[in-house]
Scaffold this active site. Structure first.
Site, PDB file in Angstrom:
ATOM      1  N   HIS A   1       6.523  -1.104  -2.691  1.00  0.00           N
ATOM      2  CA  HIS A   1       6.511  -0.290  -1.472  1.00  0.00           C
ATOM      3  C   HIS A   1       6.616   1.202  -1.767  1.00  0.00           C
ATOM      4  O   HIS A   1       7.491   1.641  -2.527  1.00  0.00           O
ATOM      5  CB  HIS A   1       7.681  -0.700  -0.576  1.00  0.00           C
ATOM      6  CG  HIS A   1       7.571  -0.218   0.828  1.00  0.00           C
ATOM      7  ND1 HIS A   1       8.645  -0.140   1.679  1.00  0.00           N
ATOM      8  CD2 HIS A   1       6.502   0.210   1.550  1.00  0.00           C
ATOM      9  CE1 HIS A   1       8.251   0.305   2.858  1.00  0.00           C
ATOM     10  NE2 HIS A   1       6.952   0.540   2.798  1.00  0.00           N
TER      11      HIS A   1
ATOM     12  N   TYR B   1      12.930  -0.147   6.300  1.00  0.00           N
ATOM     13  CA  TYR B   1      12.839   0.036   7.743  1.00  0.00           C
ATOM     14  C   TYR B   1      14.210  -0.131   8.394  1.00  0.00           C
ATOM     15  O   TYR B   1      14.668  -1.245   8.645  1.00  0.00           O
ATOM     16  CB  TYR B   1      11.852  -0.951   8.357  1.00  0.00           C
ATOM     17  CG  TYR B   1      10.452  -0.906   7.797  1.00  0.00           C
ATOM     18  CD1 TYR B   1       9.931   0.253   7.241  1.00  0.00           C
ATOM     19  CD2 TYR B   1       9.633  -2.039   7.826  1.00  0.00           C
ATOM     20  CE1 TYR B   1       8.644   0.291   6.733  1.00  0.00           C
ATOM     21  CE2 TYR B   1       8.338  -2.007   7.331  1.00  0.00           C
ATOM     22  CZ  TYR B   1       7.858  -0.836   6.772  1.00  0.00           C
ATOM     23  OH  TYR B   1       6.574  -0.812   6.267  1.00  0.00           O
TER      24      TYR B   1
END
Length: 327
Positions: free
Chosen positions: A139, A56
């Site tokens: 992830h 992110y």
């Protein structure tokens, strides 16, 4: 705010968690002051679970999350981050990152090896300025699933056994792969993006039953499906899974909105309440970009949804008949 334990661990999360994607400049730039306001408003509203990732904003979200949580005693919050991408410094040369609206100061390298996982954890701890991570996820492993299962998962299990992290799992959007992980590995929690929401319930096919059988908790993320359910009605240009929504989905979302309006509540109110009715779902994780968004989300989370909403949704066939509904 209610707190629930994950699987058979001692790790606890508030039923509403803070999703750190927007803090990295997802879709549009975000300054530090606005990000700090979002984090503080969520904390003031009782949120004590904060999720982030190196992906992110190539570390920006982790840095901003750390700036908030370091102001509080470590025992007062639960913190999660993710592994699978290692960040390599580079000269941005005036370029912006390809995924988030931040300068391209790093490049991402996929790495689910033991050494890659450990390096990622060390880097995350340094960026956040904390001494431990409570939950660690594999992830976005959809295109690297075999590598994540055979190499990444054992690395996470090792870190859990060493006490470096308290709970392990995966954050992905593909229910079939997550079902395999739940059945073949000893994970504690799954963060499922966009597949158990008011609009999309495909996780009922295999993943949620597998979690129930194995005692694995599920956190429902992306519950607004890229913004489709984030306002009282879908807005022009509404996205679903980061792409323009189809006419069929827009029509269905508007049908949902009709029922909500008839009972004096909104789509976000109902979208937040729906996943929590399933016994496997321990909490929901919602991305928040500003103090205004956080305040709005907290208000929706606290709104009592009338029983008539659920009975109307069921009678109109707008939710899967297998989905438990709030009583």
């Amino acid at each position: 705010m209610r707190v629930n334990k994950l699987g058979g661990t001692s790790v606890e999360v508030t039923e509403l968690g803070f999703g750190g994607g927007p803090l990295g400049g997802l879709f549009e730039p975000l300054d530090d002051e606005t990000a700090a306001g979002a984090l503080q408003a969520a904390w003031d509203g009782g949120v004590r679970y904060y999720d982030t990732s190196p992906h992110y904003g190539i570390g920006t979200s982790e840095r901003r999350t750390g700036d908030l949580v370091r102001q509080h005693p470590r025992a007062e919050y639960t913190l999660s981050t993710k592994v699978g991408r290692v960040l390599i410094p580079q000269d941005p040369q005036g370029r912006m990152d390809e995924s988030f609206q931040v300068p391209a100061t790093h490049r991402r390298v996929w790495d689910f090896t033991r050494d890659g996982v450990r390096r990622s954890v060390e880097d995350s701890l340094e960026r956040m300025g904390v001494d431990r991570i409570d939950i660690l996820y594999l992830h976005d492993a959809e295109k690297h699933f075999d590598d994540a299962l055979r190499n990444g998962y054992p690395a996470l299990a090792e870190l859990r056994a060493e006490g470096v992290v308290g709970a392990i799992g995966a954050g992905m959007y593909e229910p079939s792969q997550l079902t395999t992980l739940v059945r073949e590995a000893d994970v504690d929690v799954i963060m499922l993006a966009g597949r158990y929401t008011l609009l999309e319930q495909s996780a009922l096919d295999t993943l949620l039953p597998a979690c129930a059988e194995r005692g694995v908790s599920l956190l429902s993320a992306a519950i607004f499906n890229s913004g489709m359910l984030a306002s009282p009605r879908p807005t022009p240009g509404a996205r679903f899974d980061y792409a323009p929504a189809s006419e069929e989905l827009l029509q269905r979302a508007n049908q949902l909105a009709d029922i909500c309006e008839a009972h004096g509540v909104t789509l976000p109110d109902v979208a937040m309440a729906f996943p929590l009715a399933h016994p496997v779902v321990t909490g929901i994780v919602v991305g928040m970009r500003s103090a205004e968004e956080a305040t709005k989300n907290l208000a929706s989370f606290d709104t009592a949804v009338p029983a008539g909403v659920w009975s109307d949704l069921r009678s109109e066939g707008l939710v899967d008949e297998r989905a438990p509904l709030p009583s």
